[in-house]
Design a protein around this motif. Sequence first.
Motif, PDB file in Angstrom:
ATOM      1  N   LYS A  23      80.324  -7.794  16.188  1.00 34.08           N
ATOM      2  CA  LYS A  23      79.197  -7.360  15.365  1.00 34.08           C
ATOM      3  C   LYS A  23      79.001  -5.849  15.370  1.00 34.08           C
ATOM      4  O   LYS A  23      78.287  -5.305  14.548  1.00 34.08           O
ATOM      5  CB  LYS A  23      77.911  -8.062  15.790  1.00 34.08           C
ATOM      6  CG  LYS A  23      77.411  -7.696  17.163  1.00 34.08           C
ATOM      7  CD  LYS A  23      76.141  -8.460  17.482  1.00 34.08           C
ATOM      8  CE  LYS A  23      75.595  -8.057  18.835  1.00 34.08           C
ATOM      9  NZ  LYS A  23      74.358  -8.759  19.143  1.00 34.08           N
ATOM     10  N   THR A  37      88.689  -3.208   0.176  1.00 35.43           N
ATOM     11  CA  THR A  37      88.248  -4.592   0.353  1.00 35.43           C
ATOM     12  C   THR A  37      89.094  -5.298   1.400  1.00 35.43           C
ATOM     13  O   THR A  37      88.574  -6.018   2.256  1.00 35.43           O
ATOM     14  CB  THR A  37      88.311  -5.349  -0.992  1.00 35.43           C
ATOM     15  OG1 THR A  37      87.449  -4.694  -1.920  1.00 35.43           O
ATOM     16  CG2 THR A  37      87.893  -6.799  -0.836  1.00 35.43           C
ATOM     17  N   THR A  80      81.606  -3.686  15.127  1.00 32.83           N
ATOM     18  CA  THR A  80      82.722  -3.074  14.411  1.00 32.83           C
ATOM     19  C   THR A  80      82.578  -3.402  12.931  1.00 32.83           C
ATOM     20  O   THR A  80      82.519  -4.560  12.549  1.00 32.83           O
ATOM     21  CB  THR A  80      84.072  -3.610  14.933  1.00 32.83           C
ATOM     22  OG1 THR A  80      84.160  -3.338  16.323  1.00 32.83           O
ATOM     23  CG2 THR A  80      85.232  -2.970  14.201  1.00 32.83           C
ATOM     24  N   LYS A  81      82.513  -2.351  12.111  1.00 37.01           N
ATOM     25  CA  LYS A  81      82.308  -2.536  10.684  1.00 37.01           C
ATOM     26  C   LYS A  81      83.052  -1.446   9.930  1.00 37.01           C
ATOM     27  O   LYS A  81      83.055  -0.294  10.342  1.00 37.01           O
ATOM     28  CB  LYS A  81      80.818  -2.478  10.372  1.00 37.01           C
ATOM     29  CG  LYS A  81      80.480  -2.700   8.925  1.00 37.01           C
ATOM     30  CD  LYS A  81      78.983  -2.659   8.711  1.00 37.01           C
ATOM     31  CE  LYS A  81      78.660  -2.846   7.244  1.00 37.01           C
ATOM     32  NZ  LYS A  81      77.233  -2.746   6.978  1.00 37.01           N
ATOM     33  N   TYR A  82      83.655  -1.818   8.822  1.00 36.38           N
ATOM     34  CA  TYR A  82      84.319  -0.838   7.970  1.00 36.38           C
ATOM     35  C   TYR A  82      83.278  -0.136   7.113  1.00 36.38           C
ATOM     36  O   TYR A  82      82.407  -0.771   6.522  1.00 36.38           O
ATOM     37  CB  TYR A  82      85.348  -1.516   7.068  1.00 36.38           C
ATOM     38  CG  TYR A  82      85.895  -0.583   6.021  1.00 36.38           C
ATOM     39  CD1 TYR A  82      86.795   0.411   6.363  1.00 36.38           C
ATOM     40  CD2 TYR A  82      85.481  -0.670   4.700  1.00 36.38           C
ATOM     41  CE1 TYR A  82      87.286   1.295   5.420  1.00 36.38           C
ATOM     42  CE2 TYR A  82      85.976   0.207   3.747  1.00 36.38           C
ATOM     43  CZ  TYR A  82      86.866   1.183   4.113  1.00 36.38           C
ATOM     44  OH  TYR A  82      87.341   2.055   3.181  1.00 36.38           O
ATOM     45  N   MET A  88      88.581  -6.172   9.087  1.00 37.82           N
ATOM     46  CA  MET A  88      87.653  -5.782  10.145  1.00 37.82           C
ATOM     47  C   MET A  88      86.650  -6.897  10.439  1.00 37.82           C
ATOM     48  O   MET A  88      86.284  -7.119  11.589  1.00 37.82           O
ATOM     49  CB  MET A  88      86.919  -4.497   9.767  1.00 37.82           C
ATOM     50  CG  MET A  88      87.821  -3.292   9.582  1.00 37.82           C
ATOM     51  SD  MET A  88      88.734  -2.832  11.043  1.00 37.82           S
ATOM     52  CE  MET A  88      87.442  -2.175  12.040  1.00 37.82           C
ATOM     53  N   SER A  89      86.211  -7.602   9.400  1.00 33.70           N
ATOM     54  CA  SER A  89      85.232  -8.672   9.605  1.00 33.70           C
ATOM     55  C   SER A  89      85.820  -9.825  10.413  1.00 33.70           C
ATOM     56  O   SER A  89      85.089 -10.554  11.079  1.00 33.70           O
ATOM     57  CB  SER A  89      84.702  -9.182   8.266  1.00 33.70           C
ATOM     58  OG  SER A  89      85.711  -9.891   7.568  1.00 33.70           O
ATOM     59  N   LYS A  90      87.132  -9.993  10.394  1.00 33.36           N
ATOM     60  CA  LYS A  90      87.792 -11.067  11.141  1.00 33.36           C
ATOM     61  C   LYS A  90      87.871 -10.788  12.637  1.00 33.36           C
ATOM     62  O   LYS A  90      88.234 -11.669  13.404  1.00 33.36           O
ATOM     63  CB  LYS A  90      89.187 -11.327  10.575  1.00 33.36           C
ATOM     64  CG  LYS A  90      89.136 -11.926   9.186  1.00 33.36           C
ATOM     65  CD  LYS A  90      90.510 -12.158   8.613  1.00 33.36           C
ATOM     66  CE  LYS A  90      90.379 -12.705   7.208  1.00 33.36           C
ATOM     67  NZ  LYS A  90      91.665 -12.896   6.575  1.00 33.36           N
ATOM     68  N   ALA A 103      88.075  -4.044   4.844  1.00 34.72           N
ATOM     69  CA  ALA A 103      86.768  -4.600   5.222  1.00 34.72           C
ATOM     70  C   ALA A 103      86.913  -6.059   5.654  1.00 34.72           C
ATOM     71  O   ALA A 103      86.321  -6.480   6.657  1.00 34.72           O
ATOM     72  CB  ALA A 103      85.784  -4.479   4.062  1.00 34.72           C
ATOM     73  N   GLU A 104      87.705  -6.825   4.918  1.00 32.30           N
ATOM     74  CA  GLU A 104      87.939  -8.230   5.280  1.00 32.30           C
ATOM     75  C   GLU A 104      88.644  -8.321   6.624  1.00 32.30           C
ATOM     76  O   GLU A 104      88.303  -9.166   7.461  1.00 32.30           O
ATOM     77  CB  GLU A 104      88.752  -8.926   4.198  1.00 32.30           C
ATOM     78  CG  GLU A 104      87.977  -9.204   2.935  1.00 32.30           C
ATOM     79  CD  GLU A 104      88.839  -9.765   1.815  1.00 32.30           C
ATOM     80  OE1 GLU A 104      90.031 -10.083   2.051  1.00 32.30           O
ATOM     81  OE2 GLU A 104      88.323  -9.888   0.692  1.00 32.30           O
TER      82      GLU A 104
END
Length: 108
Positions: free
Chosen positions: A33, A21, A35-37, A27-29, A24-25
């Motif tokens: 669009k 988690t 780049t994603k875990y 990477m979202s920062k 993922a958080e």
Amino acid sequence: WFQLRQDAVSKKYKTFEEAQTAVAEMMSKLGDKYTKYLSPAKYQSLVDSATGTLAGIGVEIATNKDQIPIVSDVEPGSPAQKAGLLPNDVFLESDGVKFGKESTPDDV
């Protein structure tokens, strides 16, 4: 980015899921669009779909044009073939779990 990474690396996580988690958080920062875990299960599903690896019952799972999970191939002699599954069959439900547009081949 460097400080976010350092904070994530130095933190002690109680569970693998907690660490996932956090990654993922982080990477979202990035605000990218593209780049994603991917969790290990989602990554394996992506690899399997790209390489044609079959699921446990002897089917290759894909999504149709409506993004609904379908049988894309059936392994000869597999439990799926013996049960009568055919290419383009739609997965609607399994063990009381219904599948639809939001479902992925990994969910099936």
